[in-house]
Structures are given as C-alpha cells and as structure tokens.
Design a protein around this motif. Sequence first.
Motif, mmCIF file in Angstrom:
data_model
loop_
_atom_site.group_PDB
_atom_site.id
_atom_site.type_symbol
_atom_site.label_atom_id
_atom_site.label_comp_id
_atom_site.label_asym_id
_atom_site.label_seq_id
_atom_site.Cartn_x
_atom_site.Cartn_y
_atom_site.Cartn_z
ATOM 1 N N VAL A 66 -4.934 -96.647 45.577
ATOM 2 C CA VAL A 66 -3.669 -96.164 46.146
ATOM 3 C C VAL A 66 -3.862 -95.884 47.629
ATOM 4 O O VAL A 66 -4.975 -95.679 48.099
ATOM 5 N N GLU A 67 -2.758 -95.868 48.355
ATOM 6 C CA GLU A 67 -2.826 -95.604 49.798
ATOM 7 C C GLU A 67 -3.079 -94.141 50.101
ATOM 8 O O GLU A 67 -3.797 -93.818 51.045
ATOM 9 N N ASP A 68 -2.474 -93.232 49.331
ATOM 10 C CA ASP A 68 -2.596 -91.799 49.591
ATOM 11 C C ASP A 68 -2.760 -91.079 48.258
ATOM 12 O O ASP A 68 -1.791 -90.836 47.546
ATOM 13 N N ILE A 69 -3.988 -90.726 47.935
ATOM 14 C CA ILE A 69 -4.296 -90.147 46.625
ATOM 15 C C ILE A 69 -3.648 -88.774 46.439
ATOM 16 O O ILE A 69 -3.213 -88.437 45.342
ATOM 17 N N SER A 70 -3.546 -87.991 47.500
ATOM 18 C CA SER A 70 -2.913 -86.663 47.387
ATOM 19 C C SER A 70 -1.429 -86.801 47.076
ATOM 20 O O SER A 70 -0.883 -86.070 46.240
ATOM 21 N N ARG A 71 -0.775 -87.725 47.730
ATOM 22 C CA ARG A 71 0.652 -87.951 47.484
ATOM 23 C C ARG A 71 0.878 -88.452 46.057
ATOM 24 O O ARG A 71 1.804 -88.028 45.373
ATOM 25 N N GLU A 72 -0.001 -89.340 45.575
ATOM 26 C CA GLU A 72 0.118 -89.835 44.198
ATOM 27 C C GLU A 72 -0.108 -88.720 43.198
ATOM 28 O O GLU A 72 0.566 -88.646 42.171
ATOM 29 N N ARG A 73 -1.059 -87.833 43.480
ATOM 30 C CA ARG A 73 -1.310 -86.705 42.571
ATOM 31 C C ARG A 73 -0.040 -85.861 42.448
ATOM 32 O O ARG A 73 0.342 -85.471 41.348
ATOM 33 N N GLU A 74 0.613 -85.592 43.550
ATOM 34 C CA GLU A 74 1.843 -84.799 43.519
ATOM 35 C C GLU A 74 2.953 -85.527 42.765
ATOM 36 O O GLU A 74 3.679 -84.923 41.971
ATOM 37 N N ARG A 75 3.084 -86.832 42.986
ATOM 38 C CA ARG A 75 4.115 -87.618 42.299
ATOM 39 C C ARG A 75 3.884 -87.609 40.790
ATOM 40 O O ARG A 75 4.807 -87.355 40.009
ATOM 41 N N LEU A 76 2.640 -87.841 40.374
ATOM 42 C CA LEU A 76 2.324 -87.893 38.946
ATOM 43 C C LEU A 76 2.446 -86.532 38.293
ATOM 44 O O LEU A 76 2.867 -86.409 37.146
ATOM 45 N N SER A 77 2.099 -85.511 39.017
ATOM 46 C CA SER A 77 2.244 -84.144 38.512
ATOM 47 C C SER A 77 3.719 -83.834 38.276
ATOM 48 O O SER A 77 4.099 -83.301 37.236
#
Length: 130
Positions: A66-77
């Motif tokens: 992924v391009e931004d792992i922190s942003r993906e973590r927030e989206r998936l959460s």
Amino acid sequence: MIYEMTVQVRVSDMQKGQLWYETLLNRTPDFIPHEGFAEWELIPGCWLQVAEGTPTLNSGPIRLGVEDISRERERLSSLLGIKHFDIHEREEVPVKWATFQDPWGNGIGLFQYQSKTEMQERIRFILGKK
C-alpha cells in the motif's frame, strides 16, 4: 516458467466474506465464475481467490503493498472494525509492515516501502513501464 499466480483464502460465509474482501480491496471482484467463489486480480497476473469452505486457521499472511500504511489502518479500522494493529519497522528493512486477521482467521498483512522512489520504481516495473 512461472507467469501467473493465485492465492486462495477460505471463508465459512461467502456473502459476508465477499463483502469483507470487497471492503479490504476497495472494489468488487474481477471474476465470479460460480457461486461460492470470487477473484480479484490484484496486480497483473496475481489473483486473490476467496472461496466458501472451511478456513485454514493461521494461514498466511498474504501481504499487500500500500502507499500509506497508516491511512489504510485507519480505513480498515473504520470500515471493517479491525482492532488497532501495530505497524512495525526496522532500520535494515526497506518496508514498514503490519499483520491482522480476517474474521475467518486468515492472516492478512500490509506493507509500505520506506522510500517513495523505490515504491514508484516497483510499480513501474510491475506494470511493465520500466
């Protein structure tokens, strides 16, 4: 010569499983050949299959870049209710990474290149735009 690959995970409830993976991948399947089976071509020649069946506990993880792992973590959460998962990094490793499980126990992971230049080079290579 290997020219393509597929990875399969099993879910006990196909309707819920397909919806969960649609949310994870942020799109609908590319191919649904029959009931109880859905496929996404993640990158050219690399397919993720979700099949109805008995999950294999502790399988994987399947790691997705992924391009931004922190942003993906927030989206998936937010969208999938995945509890907070840790993002790991080490100086000698060129990526950050994280691991969690889908509701059926399949291991899923994310990774992000530390260097944006390296990430862009990998994307160009994978897409055949050397």
